[in-house]
Design a protein around this motif. Structure first.
Motif, PDB file in Angstrom:
ATOM      1  N   ARG A  64       0.820  -1.221   0.000  1.00 18.15           N
ATOM      2  CA  ARG A  64       0.000   0.000   0.000  1.00 18.15           C
ATOM      3  C   ARG A  64       0.850   1.266   0.000  1.00 18.15           C
ATOM      4  O   ARG A  64       0.402   2.303  -0.478  1.00 18.15           O
ATOM      5  CB  ARG A  64      -0.961  -0.013   1.188  1.00 18.15           C
ATOM      6  CG  ARG A  64      -2.061  -1.059   1.052  1.00 18.15           C
ATOM      7  CD  ARG A  64      -2.921  -0.829  -0.155  1.00 18.15           C
ATOM      8  NE  ARG A  64      -4.031  -1.776  -0.214  1.00 18.15           N
ATOM      9  CZ  ARG A  64      -4.928  -1.796  -1.157  1.00 18.15           C
ATOM     10  NH1 ARG A  64      -4.870  -0.940  -2.158  1.00 18.15           N
ATOM     11  NH2 ARG A  64      -5.893  -2.679  -1.143  1.00 18.15           N
ATOM     12  N   ASP A  65       2.119   1.185   0.463  1.00 18.60           N
ATOM     13  CA  ASP A  65       2.946   2.388   0.549  1.00 18.60           C
ATOM     14  C   ASP A  65       4.137   2.404  -0.407  1.00 18.60           C
ATOM     15  O   ASP A  65       4.866   3.387  -0.483  1.00 18.60           O
ATOM     16  CB  ASP A  65       3.454   2.583   1.976  1.00 18.60           C
ATOM     17  CG  ASP A  65       4.366   1.462   2.453  1.00 18.60           C
ATOM     18  OD1 ASP A  65       4.383   0.384   1.836  1.00 18.60           O
ATOM     19  OD2 ASP A  65       5.071   1.671   3.463  1.00 18.60           O
ATOM     20  N   ARG A  66       4.345   1.303  -1.158  1.00 23.87           N
ATOM     21  CA  ARG A  66       5.480   1.250  -2.079  1.00 23.87           C
ATOM     22  C   ARG A  66       5.371   0.002  -2.955  1.00 23.87           C
ATOM     23  O   ARG A  66       4.541  -0.871  -2.709  1.00 23.87           O
ATOM     24  CB  ARG A  66       6.807   1.245  -1.337  1.00 23.87           C
ATOM     25  CG  ARG A  66       7.017  -0.009  -0.505  1.00 23.87           C
ATOM     26  CD  ARG A  66       8.278   0.107   0.356  1.00 23.87           C
ATOM     27  NE  ARG A  66       8.330  -0.966   1.319  1.00 23.87           N
ATOM     28  CZ  ARG A  66       9.310  -1.844   1.412  1.00 23.87           C
ATOM     29  NH1 ARG A  66      10.341  -1.770   0.593  1.00 23.87           N
ATOM     30  NH2 ARG A  66       9.289  -2.786   2.325  1.00 23.87           N
ATOM     31  N   THR A  67       6.243  -0.067  -3.963  1.00 26.93           N
ATOM     32  CA  THR A  67       6.343  -1.240  -4.821  1.00 26.93           C
ATOM     33  C   THR A  67       7.780  -1.742  -4.782  1.00 26.93           C
ATOM     34  O   THR A  67       8.719  -0.957  -4.923  1.00 26.93           O
ATOM     35  CB  THR A  67       5.945  -0.901  -6.272  1.00 26.93           C
ATOM     36  OG1 THR A  67       4.573  -0.476  -6.290  1.00 26.93           O
ATOM     37  CG2 THR A  67       6.105  -2.098  -7.188  1.00 26.93           C
ATOM     38  N   VAL A  77      10.326 -10.857   1.350  1.00 21.25           N
ATOM     39  CA  VAL A  77       9.372 -11.466   2.264  1.00 21.25           C
ATOM     40  C   VAL A  77       8.372 -10.405   2.692  1.00 21.25           C
ATOM     41  O   VAL A  77       8.756  -9.362   3.234  1.00 21.25           O
ATOM     42  CB  VAL A  77      10.072 -12.073   3.507  1.00 21.25           C
ATOM     43  CG1 VAL A  77       9.047 -12.617   4.487  1.00 21.25           C
ATOM     44  CG2 VAL A  77      11.053 -13.162   3.085  1.00 21.25           C
ATOM     45  N   VAL A  78       7.094 -10.672   2.424  1.00 19.13           N
ATOM     46  CA  VAL A  78       6.023  -9.803   2.896  1.00 19.13           C
ATOM     47  C   VAL A  78       5.632 -10.295   4.286  1.00 19.13           C
ATOM     48  O   VAL A  78       5.254 -11.457   4.445  1.00 19.13           O
ATOM     49  CB  VAL A  78       4.794  -9.872   1.952  1.00 19.13           C
ATOM     50  CG1 VAL A  78       3.670  -9.000   2.499  1.00 19.13           C
ATOM     51  CG2 VAL A  78       5.167  -9.456   0.539  1.00 19.13           C
ATOM     52  N   PRO A  79       5.749  -9.434   5.306  1.00 16.57           N
ATOM     53  CA  PRO A  79       5.401  -9.874   6.663  1.00 16.57           C
ATOM     54  C   PRO A  79       3.919 -10.229   6.788  1.00 16.57           C
ATOM     55  O   PRO A  79       3.064  -9.671   6.095  1.00 16.57           O
ATOM     56  CB  PRO A  79       5.729  -8.651   7.525  1.00 16.57           C
ATOM     57  CG  PRO A  79       6.677  -7.837   6.713  1.00 16.57           C
ATOM     58  CD  PRO A  79       6.272  -8.072   5.284  1.00 16.57           C
ATOM     59  N   ARG A  80       3.639 -11.163   7.678  1.00 18.55           N
ATOM     60  CA  ARG A  80       2.255 -11.564   7.919  1.00 18.55           C
ATOM     61  C   ARG A  80       1.391 -10.340   8.207  1.00 18.55           C
ATOM     62  O   ARG A  80       1.844  -9.375   8.824  1.00 18.55           O
ATOM     63  CB  ARG A  80       2.172 -12.574   9.059  1.00 18.55           C
ATOM     64  CG  ARG A  80       2.459 -12.017  10.418  1.00 18.55           C
ATOM     65  CD  ARG A  80       2.585 -13.089  11.475  1.00 18.55           C
ATOM     66  NE  ARG A  80       3.800 -13.839  11.179  1.00 18.55           N
ATOM     67  CZ  ARG A  80       4.030 -15.083  11.559  1.00 18.55           C
ATOM     68  NH1 ARG A  80       3.165 -15.720  12.296  1.00 18.55           N
ATOM     69  NH2 ARG A  80       5.143 -15.685  11.243  1.00 18.55           N
ATOM     70  N   GLY A  81       0.180 -10.385   7.691  1.00 20.52           N
ATOM     71  CA  GLY A  81      -0.780  -9.313   7.931  1.00 20.52           C
ATOM     72  C   GLY A  81      -0.646  -8.107   7.023  1.00 20.52           C
ATOM     73  O   GLY A  81      -1.483  -7.211   7.062  1.00 20.52           O
ATOM     74  N   VAL A  82       0.399  -8.043   6.192  1.00 22.53           N
ATOM     75  CA  VAL A  82       0.608  -6.892   5.315  1.00 22.53           C
ATOM     76  C   VAL A  82      -0.083  -7.141   3.981  1.00 22.53           C
ATOM     77  O   VAL A  82       0.176  -8.144   3.297  1.00 22.53           O
ATOM     78  CB  VAL A  82       2.111  -6.611   5.095  1.00 22.53           C
ATOM     79  CG1 VAL A  82       2.313  -5.523   4.042  1.00 22.53           C
ATOM     80  CG2 VAL A  82       2.771  -6.228   6.413  1.00 22.53           C
ATOM     81  N   GLU A  83      -0.963  -6.223   3.599  1.00 14.44           N
ATOM     82  CA  GLU A  83      -1.683  -6.362   2.339  1.00 14.44           C
ATOM     83  C   GLU A  83      -0.721  -6.126   1.172  1.00 14.44           C
ATOM     84  O   GLU A  83       0.096  -5.201   1.200  1.00 14.44           O
ATOM     85  CB  GLU A  83      -2.838  -5.356   2.298  1.00 14.44           C
ATOM     86  CG  GLU A  83      -3.845  -5.673   1.234  1.00 14.44           C
ATOM     87  CD  GLU A  83      -5.075  -4.796   1.328  1.00 14.44           C
ATOM     88  OE1 GLU A  83      -6.117  -5.235   0.809  1.00 14.44           O
ATOM     89  OE2 GLU A  83      -5.015  -3.686   1.887  1.00 14.44           O
ATOM     90  N   HIS A  84      -0.828  -6.981   0.146  1.00 12.79           N
ATOM     91  CA  HIS A  84       0.067  -6.902  -0.995  1.00 12.79           C
ATOM     92  C   HIS A  84      -0.594  -7.485  -2.231  1.00 12.79           C
ATOM     93  O   HIS A  84      -1.615  -8.162  -2.140  1.00 12.79           O
ATOM     94  CB  HIS A  84       1.393  -7.627  -0.701  1.00 12.79           C
ATOM     95  CG  HIS A  84       1.227  -9.085  -0.417  1.00 12.79           C
ATOM     96  ND1 HIS A  84       0.718  -9.557   0.782  1.00 12.79           N
ATOM     97  CD2 HIS A  84       1.497 -10.180  -1.153  1.00 12.79           C
ATOM     98  CE1 HIS A  84       0.694 -10.879   0.753  1.00 12.79           C
ATOM     99  NE2 HIS A  84       1.149 -11.291  -0.420  1.00 12.79           N
ATOM    100  N   ARG A  85       0.032  -7.189  -3.378  1.00 11.32           N
ATOM    101  CA  ARG A  85      -0.460  -7.721  -4.652  1.00 11.32           C
ATOM    102  C   ARG A  85       0.739  -7.960  -5.566  1.00 11.32           C
ATOM    103  O   ARG A  85       1.426  -7.025  -5.959  1.00 11.32           O
ATOM    104  CB  ARG A  85      -1.421  -6.731  -5.304  1.00 11.32           C
ATOM    105  CG  ARG A  85      -1.899  -7.200  -6.681  1.00 11.32           C
ATOM    106  CD  ARG A  85      -2.961  -6.311  -7.235  1.00 11.32           C
ATOM    107  NE  ARG A  85      -2.411  -5.030  -7.689  1.00 11.32           N
ATOM    108  CZ  ARG A  85      -3.032  -4.219  -8.516  1.00 11.32           C
ATOM    109  NH1 ARG A  85      -4.233  -4.522  -8.972  1.00 11.32           N
ATOM    110  NH2 ARG A  85      -2.479  -3.086  -8.878  1.00 11.32           N
ATOM    111  N   PRO A  86       0.999  -9.228  -5.927  1.00  9.66           N
ATOM    112  CA  PRO A  86       2.046  -9.512  -6.905  1.00  9.66           C
ATOM    113  C   PRO A  86       1.557  -9.164  -8.318  1.00  9.66           C
ATOM    114  O   PRO A  86       0.408  -9.451  -8.661  1.00  9.66           O
ATOM    115  CB  PRO A  86       2.275 -11.019  -6.782  1.00  9.66           C
ATOM    116  CG  PRO A  86       1.486 -11.471  -5.599  1.00  9.66           C
ATOM    117  CD  PRO A  86       0.458 -10.434  -5.326  1.00  9.66           C
TER     118      PRO A  86
END
Length: 118
Positions: A64-67, A77-86
């Motif tokens: 949500r704040d960067r790519t 590694v995306v930490p647990r609970g962090v919203e993301h989209r590959p």
């Protein structure tokens, strides 16, 4: 004990995208290979981190704040609970994910599907 796995040969056995294949298990974790193209849905994993290792192609991990852009040989590694989209914007990407066995390939708020063992 399983036989060794040849990743290039195994990638050649399937063509579908966003459908992980389990190639090994390690200490309660699935080692998954996957081909991706285009964008996936925004999601998060409440109980586990999300590990990405790109083998071929360029993958954007939108947060949500960067790519974060990954090329061959790069890990994020995306930490647990962090919203993301590959997102694979520039064609097909081949990558490895490592997740606890039984983890669906997407988190809460999106379609659920399990990885297929090879």
């Amino acid at each position: 004990m399983r036989d060794k796995v040849n990743l290039p040969e195994t990638f050649d056995t399937f063509s579908d995208h966003w459908a992980p294949r389990i190639v090994a298990e390690y200490n309660g974790n699935d080692i998954r290979i996957v081909k991706v193209d285009g964008e996936f849905v925004w999601h998060s994993h409440e109980d586990t981190d999300d590990f990405f290792l790109v083998l071929d192609g360029l993958l954007d991990i939108e947060l949500r704040d960067r790519t974060v852009t990954l090329g061959p040989g790069e890990v994020f590694v995306v930490p647990r609970g962090v919203e993301h989209r590959p997102v694979a914007r520039h064609g097909e990407v081949k990558m490895i994910n490592i997740e606890p066995s039984g983890t669906h390939n997407v988190g809460e708020g999106s379609p659920q599907s399990a990885a297929v063992a090879i």
